[in-house]
Design an enzyme around this catalytic site. Structure first.
Site, mmCIF file in Angstrom:
data_model
loop_
_atom_site.group_PDB
_atom_site.id
_atom_site.type_symbol
_atom_site.label_atom_id
_atom_site.label_comp_id
_atom_site.label_asym_id
_atom_site.label_seq_id
_atom_site.Cartn_x
_atom_site.Cartn_y
_atom_site.Cartn_z
ATOM 1 N N LYS A 51 0.846 -1.212 0.000
ATOM 2 C CA LYS A 51 0.000 0.000 0.000
ATOM 3 C C LYS A 51 0.879 1.259 0.000
ATOM 4 O O LYS A 51 0.405 2.364 -0.196
ATOM 5 C CB LYS A 51 -0.949 -0.054 1.185
ATOM 6 C CG LYS A 51 -1.976 -1.202 1.120
ATOM 7 C CD LYS A 51 -2.772 -1.308 2.409
ATOM 8 C CE LYS A 51 -3.703 -2.514 2.443
ATOM 9 N NZ LYS A 51 -4.940 -2.380 1.677
ATOM 10 N N LYS A 87 -15.069 5.542 -0.684
ATOM 11 C CA LYS A 87 -15.656 6.358 0.381
ATOM 12 C C LYS A 87 -15.199 7.816 0.259
ATOM 13 O O LYS A 87 -15.992 8.747 0.392
ATOM 14 C CB LYS A 87 -15.276 5.764 1.746
ATOM 15 C CG LYS A 87 -15.876 4.392 2.007
ATOM 16 C CD LYS A 87 -15.157 3.584 3.065
ATOM 17 C CE LYS A 87 -15.670 2.138 3.074
ATOM 18 N NZ LYS A 87 -14.802 1.217 3.879
HETATM 19 C C1 26W Z 1 -4.918 -15.257 6.338
HETATM 20 C C2 26W Z 1 -4.842 -13.857 6.769
HETATM 21 C C3 26W Z 1 -5.652 -12.955 5.894
HETATM 22 C C4 26W Z 1 -6.630 -12.139 6.480
HETATM 23 C C5 26W Z 1 -7.376 -11.285 5.666
HETATM 24 C C6 26W Z 1 -5.434 -12.917 4.540
HETATM 25 C C7 26W Z 1 -6.195 -12.056 3.717
HETATM 26 C C8 26W Z 1 -7.141 -11.273 4.317
HETATM 27 C C9 26W Z 1 -8.000 -10.372 3.484
HETATM 28 C C10 26W Z 1 -8.351 -10.985 2.183
HETATM 29 C C11 26W Z 1 -7.301 -9.117 3.237
HETATM 30 C C12 26W Z 1 -8.242 -8.058 2.745
HETATM 31 O O1 26W Z 1 -8.945 -7.464 3.508
HETATM 32 N N1 26W Z 1 -8.192 -7.811 1.425
HETATM 33 C C13 26W Z 1 -8.821 -6.628 0.927
HETATM 34 O O2 26W Z 1 -10.176 -6.940 0.580
HETATM 35 C C14 26W Z 1 -10.872 -5.775 0.157
HETATM 36 C C15 26W Z 1 -12.335 -6.161 -0.075
HETATM 37 O O3 26W Z 1 -12.463 -6.901 -1.223
HETATM 38 C C16 26W Z 1 -10.244 -5.151 -1.084
HETATM 39 O O4 26W Z 1 -10.916 -3.978 -1.415
HETATM 40 C C17 26W Z 1 -8.768 -4.870 -0.845
HETATM 41 O O5 26W Z 1 -8.154 -4.449 -2.032
HETATM 42 C C18 26W Z 1 -8.073 -6.110 -0.303
HETATM 43 O O6 26W Z 1 -6.735 -5.844 0.079
#
Ligand code: 26W
Length: 788
Positions: A529, A635
């Site tokens: 980011k 947002k």
């Molecule tokens: C295993 C640990 C873990 C926890 C959370 C791995 C991955 C995540 C999420 C997928 C991370 C996340 O929040 N990704 C974000 O998701 C948003 C909703 O779709 C997107 O807008 C963001 O670009 C993305 O980084």
């Protein structure tokens, strides 16, 4: 007739209920009640209203949104708005001399990390608002995402004891508890149901969060044998399962407890659905996928696929041949990240040691997959990228794709990356499964609730249809050349900046001026980011101002909001570095009144509700091809800010809607990044660009101190030498520095022409219609969930 009774007669039922709840529960009048008592009374009275339509949509197909995270924020504020009780609440408080912001003392329900969790919350709001029967299924964490504080610029974490304010919005449904089995342990999953109130209150769906409890509350027998700890042991082991949210965002920790959490809520939710289905249709499960559509929010609930197979085959006596087609038609999978380190792969050993009863069904899926591949002539080594189990690991994303009838990315570029690289083999095998569903946000929270002044301004001009049909916002374009409209728009932004400044004064103890340009980067702290690039740019501006190299600079407040996963050393180093820069600038009279940097404390949903209305420049500067979509970008846009960003994620679709010339786009496109990746040599850029070199050198030349933690040296080496599994400057900060700086300074200059700049802000707002989660949910419904 006394004024008291007069007052009472003109009160609404809701207001009367608040008053009587206060008297019955606390024996208090409103004026003498504290924040928690008012919170409970207002919530209880509102809950009464919500119950009227709760669960009305039980007939017909139901969508089940399985998510390990629901980042709902402060439930009371959103629910009051959607029930149309916000004004009545404000009036009741005002008339009793209570400050309307009293409910702001109640903390967020931070049951999520970031984007993925907040998206789930926006989706629930949109489905309920548009009469879609969609219920959420997740975990009722005792402790949500940690509270962030700073000690000498270093992030500190403390437990998020959100339940200490009580939980007036949930109903414990002990009667619907289900048992969940692990190797050597069984626990009760007890559901807590939260009403999901659609705008207008006509539809009220449910968010069901499961809490883990011991099969036997207290082992009295052990107690009698003076084995006191053992008497509690089972209890602690059970409660540990839903105790705390894993604070990792985009990095898989691969921990045993995390797998237990995932299986816990997946199995409990499936058992619940199967029980309800059986209650309605008996033992014939052939119509299960017509009754339920289950959306898997990333890989975290994907163990649901082999678990449903186990339930159908082991408990309902179905054959694999009968069960699997139903299962595939029931499930759909959303991918939210391309970060390799975020794609969950469980070690087979761990998997078998936690849920052996499920493992054999993973094997079954693997066998079915291998057969399918052979039928397509994919044999031997060519099978490798498909293997759900490759000997030592269980690849959850592969199981998700094989076990689902639809797979989607969350923005156009992201879905293309899934098709071309991350899941390319699967796309070749089953192209019909792949779809795009560009993310969205609910305008009820992210405009109507958090920016009432702008909401009124819009409604005065185009009516209130936008609240449920955001594409109507386009009508605001008709006023884009009306000076009065632009002036009012600027005034509203100004006032929101003052509100934020007062809030920052209150919670941070720092004075900021609304005369400054508000430039904001608010999102989780992650290298991709590129908060570090933002920091280098600020430092270069600082030196530029001091040396007089930069003239006519609009005084700017650079705001950061970001939590770093506690174990993410480099991210914590970036937070410390930005705090050091803030201190340097704060302490230098040469730039006082021209620039200021502030790292906001404990950024989350409620802080964002203050930040978005006040922001003018939205920083969306991830390396092209890394941010799946982003939702903060939407947002900021909706609240009338311009985007300073890269051609990445949903930024691309934002400038497509609002126009590139109404935003500030810079940096290498994904094609260029892929072309130069192999030969990329950041050291050459570092050596050939003195301004860049000076900024980067500040990490190790003594300008700043990392308190001897080695954090800054580590950051420096990661940029120029490469570290852990990454090549040097893995996210191309040095590559994009110049174009970022140019574009940023252009935006800064253009800000001095308010008509020009605010017209761009205004046109971003007017063109934000596409980014409503109402549109996103409608597409999911029409293209994935409904029985077509
Ligand atoms: C295993 C640990 C873990 C926890 C959370 C791995 C991955 C995540 C999420 C997928 C991370 C996340 O929040 N990704 C974000 O998701 C948003 C909703 O779709 C997107 O807008 C963001 O670009 C993305 O980084």
């Amino acid at each position: 007739m006394t004024s008291e009774t007069e007052k009472r007669n003109k009160m609404s039922q809701f207001q009367k209920d608040v008053i009587s709840f206060l008297r019955l529960q606390y024996g208090k009048a409103l004026a003498e009640a504290d924040a928690t008592e008012i919170y409970h009374s207002v919530s209880a009275a509102a809950m009464c209203q919500a119950r009227k339509n709760w669960g009305r949509l039980e007939e017909g197909k139901k969508v089940c949104y399985f998510s390990a995270e629901f980042l709902v924020g402060r439930l009371v504020s959103g629910n009051l708005v959607n029930l149309g009780l916000a004004d009545q609440t404000e009036e009741l408080l005002r008339e009793n001399g209570v400050d309307a912001s009293v409910l702001e003392e109640i903390e967020d329900d931070a049951l999520g990390n970031g984007g993925l969790g907040r998206l789930a919350a926006c989706f629930l709001d949109s489905a309920a608002t548009h009469g879609i029967a969609m219920n959420g299924y997740g975990i009722r964490y005792r402790y949500g995402l940690f509270r962030q504080s700073f000690e000498n610029g270093f992030q500190k974490e403390t437990a998020d004891r959100w339940l200490r304010f009580g939980d007036p919005w949930s109903v414990r449904r002990e009667d619907e508890r289900v048992r969940v089995d692990f190797k050597g342990q069984s626990v009760w999953a007890v559901p807590y149901d939260y009403p999901v109130i659609g705008y207008g209150g006509r539809t009220v769906n449910t968010m069901r969060l499961w809490q883990a409890e011991p099969m036997e509350e207290f082992r009295f027998d052990l107690f009698n044998e003076q084995k006191y700890d053992k008497a509690y042991e089972e209890r602690n082991r059970a409660e540990a399962i839903s105790a705390v949210l894993y604070p990792n965002d985009d990095t898989d920790a691969g921990k045993r407890l995390r797998l237990k959490q995932q299986y816990f809520f997946s199995s409990a939710s499936l058992r619940d659905l199967v029980k309800k289905y059986e209650g309605k249709y008996g033992g014939d499960f052939s119509h299960f996928s017509e009754e339920y559509a289950i959306q898997l929010n990333d890989t975290h609930p994907v163990v649901s696929i082999p678990e449903l197979l186990r339930i159908f085959m082991e408990e309902k006596g179905m054959s694999f041949r009968q069960a699997f087609p139903i299962i595939r038609q029931t499930f759909a999978y959303t991918n939210h990240t391309v970060m390799a380190e975020a794609l969950e792969k469980w070690s087979v050993k761990l998997f078998r040691s936690v849920i052996p009863q499920v493992y054999r069904y993973v094997m079954m899926l693997q066998r079915s997959l291998l057969k399918a591949l052979e039928q397509k002539g994919i044999t031997g080594q060519a099978q490798a990228p498909y293997l759900i189990m490759d000997g030592s690991l269980v690849h959850m994303a592969r199981m998700a794709v094989y076990g689902s009838h639809a797979v989607n990315g969350v923005a156009q570029i992201h879905t293309e990356i899934l098709k071309k690289s991350v899941l390319k083999e699967w796309y070749q095998l089953t192209p019909e499964k792949f779809q795009n569903k560009t993310n969205g946000i609910t305008q009820r929270k992210w405009l109507l609730q958090c920016n009432p002044a702008l909401s009124r301004f819009i409604t005065e001009r185009i009516g209130s249809g936008w609240i449920t049909h955001l594409d109507q916002l386009k009508k605001m374009e008709r006023f884009q050349n009306d000076p009065e409209t632009l002036r009012r728009f600027g005034e509203i932004k100004r006032r929101n900046k003052q509100v934020l400044a007062d809030y920052i004064e209150k919670v941070e103890g720092v004075t900021v001026s609304p005369d400054f340009l508000f430039d904001v980067q608010a999102k989780r702290l992650h290298e991709y980011k590129r908060q570090l690039l933002n920091a280098f740019s600020i430092l270069d501006i600082y030196y530029g101002l001091k040396e007089g190299r930069i003239a006519g600079f609009t005084p700017t407040l650079f705001l950061f909001g970001a939590k770093a996963a506690p174990g993410y050393f480099r991210a914590k180093g970036i937070i410390k570095y930005i705090s050091e820069i803030a201190k340097l600038i704060d302490g230098d009279p040469a730039v006082r009144g021209r620039m200021q940097v502030l790292f906001l404390t404990n950024y989350g949903v409620s802080y964002a509700e203050k930040l978005m209305p006040a922001a003018e420049i939205s920083e969306q500067i991830s390396t092209a091809g890394t941010e799946a979509s982003g939702t903060s970008n939407m947002k900021f846009m909706l609240n009338g800010a311009v985007t300073l960003g890269t051609y990445d994620g949903a930024n691309i679709e934002i400038v497509e809607q609002a126009g590139e010339d109404n935003n500030y786009i810079f940096g290498a496109r994904i094609e260029e990044i892929e072309k130069i990746r192999e030969s990329y040599d950041p050291v050459k850029l570092y050596q050939s660009n003195p301004r860049l070199r000076r900024a980067v050198d500040s990490l190790v030349d003594g300008t700043f101190s990392d308190g001897g933690t080695g954090m800054f040296r580590e950051l420096y080496d990661a940029l120029l030498k490469g570290a852990s599994w990454h090549q040097p400057d893995h996210y191309f900060l040095l590559k994009d520095f110049d174009s970022y700086q140019e574009t940023r300074l252009r935006a800064n200059r253009e800000y001095q022409n308010p008509e020009l700049f605010y017209r761009k802000c205004y046109l971003n707002m007017a063109n934000a219609g596409k980014f409503s989660s109402d549109r996103t949910i409608r597409q999911y419904y029409e293209e994935i969930w409904s029985n077509r």
